[in-house]
Design an enzyme around this catalytic site. Structure first.
Site, PDB file in Angstrom:
ATOM      1  N   SER A  58     -18.632  -5.984  23.180  1.00  0.00           N
ATOM      2  CA  SER A  58     -18.920  -4.648  22.640  1.00  0.00           C
ATOM      3  C   SER A  58     -18.920  -3.674  23.809  1.00  0.00           C
ATOM      4  CB  SER A  58     -20.279  -4.633  21.937  1.00  0.00           C
ATOM      5  OG  SER A  58     -20.267  -5.477  20.814  1.00  0.00           O
ATOM      6  N   LYS A  76     -17.723  -0.821  15.954  1.00  0.00           N
ATOM      7  CA  LYS A  76     -18.905  -1.554  16.433  1.00  0.00           C
ATOM      8  C   LYS A  76     -20.006  -0.603  16.881  1.00  0.00           C
ATOM      9  CE  LYS A  76     -21.645  -4.830  17.639  1.00  0.00           C
ATOM     10  NZ  LYS A  76     -21.378  -5.899  18.597  1.00  0.00           N
ATOM     11  N   LYS A 124     -27.414  -0.824  25.694  1.00  0.00           N
ATOM     12  CA  LYS A 124     -26.060  -0.551  26.188  1.00  0.00           C
ATOM     13  C   LYS A 124     -25.193   0.031  25.076  1.00  0.00           C
ATOM     14  CE  LYS A 124     -23.247  -3.746  25.885  1.00  0.00           C
ATOM     15  NZ  LYS A 124     -22.256  -4.259  24.898  1.00  0.00           N
TER      16      LYS A 124
END
Length: 294
Positions: free
Chosen positions: A95, A170, A238
């Protein structure tokens, strides 16, 4: 069956690699400490560098923590690109940043490979049960080539669009997940502070409009206080950073996302970077001076 280079044997990668081995694929990886005994028993081989893996493999799969990690695997010293053969399919299931993904795809394509971004959702359970949701950014040809491999690891595989589109999807997924986890934590905390049995509250909510997989899985984690990671807070941080950076470039306000990020940061400040993201509850409990179930 294919010869696949699989780079990234963490919480998600280990079971995903296992499914590929069980399906009859030959797997290669890069030496990083002791190889998981189960994978070794199934025939996974170790080589010294990503370049060495790429020199033998027909397909490369990477699933590593962050954008710089993918860049290092692909383009660093001894990276995939140094051993890449024409026509090699490179599938990144990490990701990472959508814009960087587009640049990575361009470089791999120019080197003769076919690039696919295919980040996943479903957590450790989804990886173990080969039930991941996989969001794909690729050319039509790249998607067609990647799909049979992805179907071994996932249940819902969707071609979102061109390079970077999988990563964009995502990021959207991680916004929804973070805000829903926060909502579940707030609802259970409210019920507990008001004196209700939170286990029975969760059971009731699962039968109504508030029902969700997050209420089911993460609500149970919160009640049982099992915060060992299926997905670590630092990784969700993140992902939300990617969302907030993207929002700035799009001149878009995401106030709920920013608030969830601050709660994750509060967890991190108390040593919780490695907690499961359901641990967001702990930040809310501190604000309320109340622990659910107490």
């Amino acid at each position: 069956m294919s010869k696949i280079g699989f780079i990234g044997l963490g919480i998600m990668g280990r079971p995903m690699a296992g499914h590929l081995l069980d399906a009859g694929h030959e797997l290669l990886t890069v030496k990083r400490g002791a190889l998981d005994a189960g994978l070794a028993e199934k025939g996974m081989r170790e080589l010294d560098t990503p370049a060495a893996v790429a020199a033998e493999a027909e397909v490369i799969i990477s699933i590593v923590p962050d954008t710089p990690d993918v860049e290092l695997v692909l383009f660093g010293e001894g990276g995939v690109i140094e051993g890449l053969k024409p026509g090699t399919l490179v599938i990144d299931m990490s990701s990472i940043a959508p814009i960087a993904t587009q640049e990575f795809a361009k470089r791999i394509t120019e080197a003769g490979g076919e690039y696919v971004d295919a980040p996943v959702s479903g957590g450790e359970g989804g990886a173990i049960n080969a039930a991941l949701t996989i969001m794909v950014g690729a050319t039509e040809e790249g998607f067609a080539r990647a799909k049979p491999v992805l179907e071994v690891m996932g249940k819902t595989i969707t071609h979102i669009g061109g390079h970077g589109a999988g990563q964009t999807c995502k990021v959207a997924n991680q916004i929804v997940v973070a805000l829903t986890i926060e909502a579940v934590a707030e609802g259970l905390l409210f019920a507990s502070k008001a004196g209700a049995d939170v286990a029975k509250v969760r059971e009731s909510l699962l039968g109504g409009l508030a029902q969700s997989k997050i209420l089911d899985v993460h609500g149970e984690r919160m009640i049982k206080r099992t915060f060992d990671p299926g997905f670590k807070i630092k990784l969700h941080q993140k992902d939300l950073n990617l969302a907030l950076e993207g929002a700035r470039s799009l001149k878009l306000s995401l106030p709920g996302t920013a608030n969830a990020q601050q709660l994750f940061q509060a967890c991190a400040a108390h040593g919780g970077e490695e907690w499961d993201h359901a641990g967001i509850l702990r930040a809310l409990e501190q604000l309320a001076d109340h622990q659910i179930g107490s």
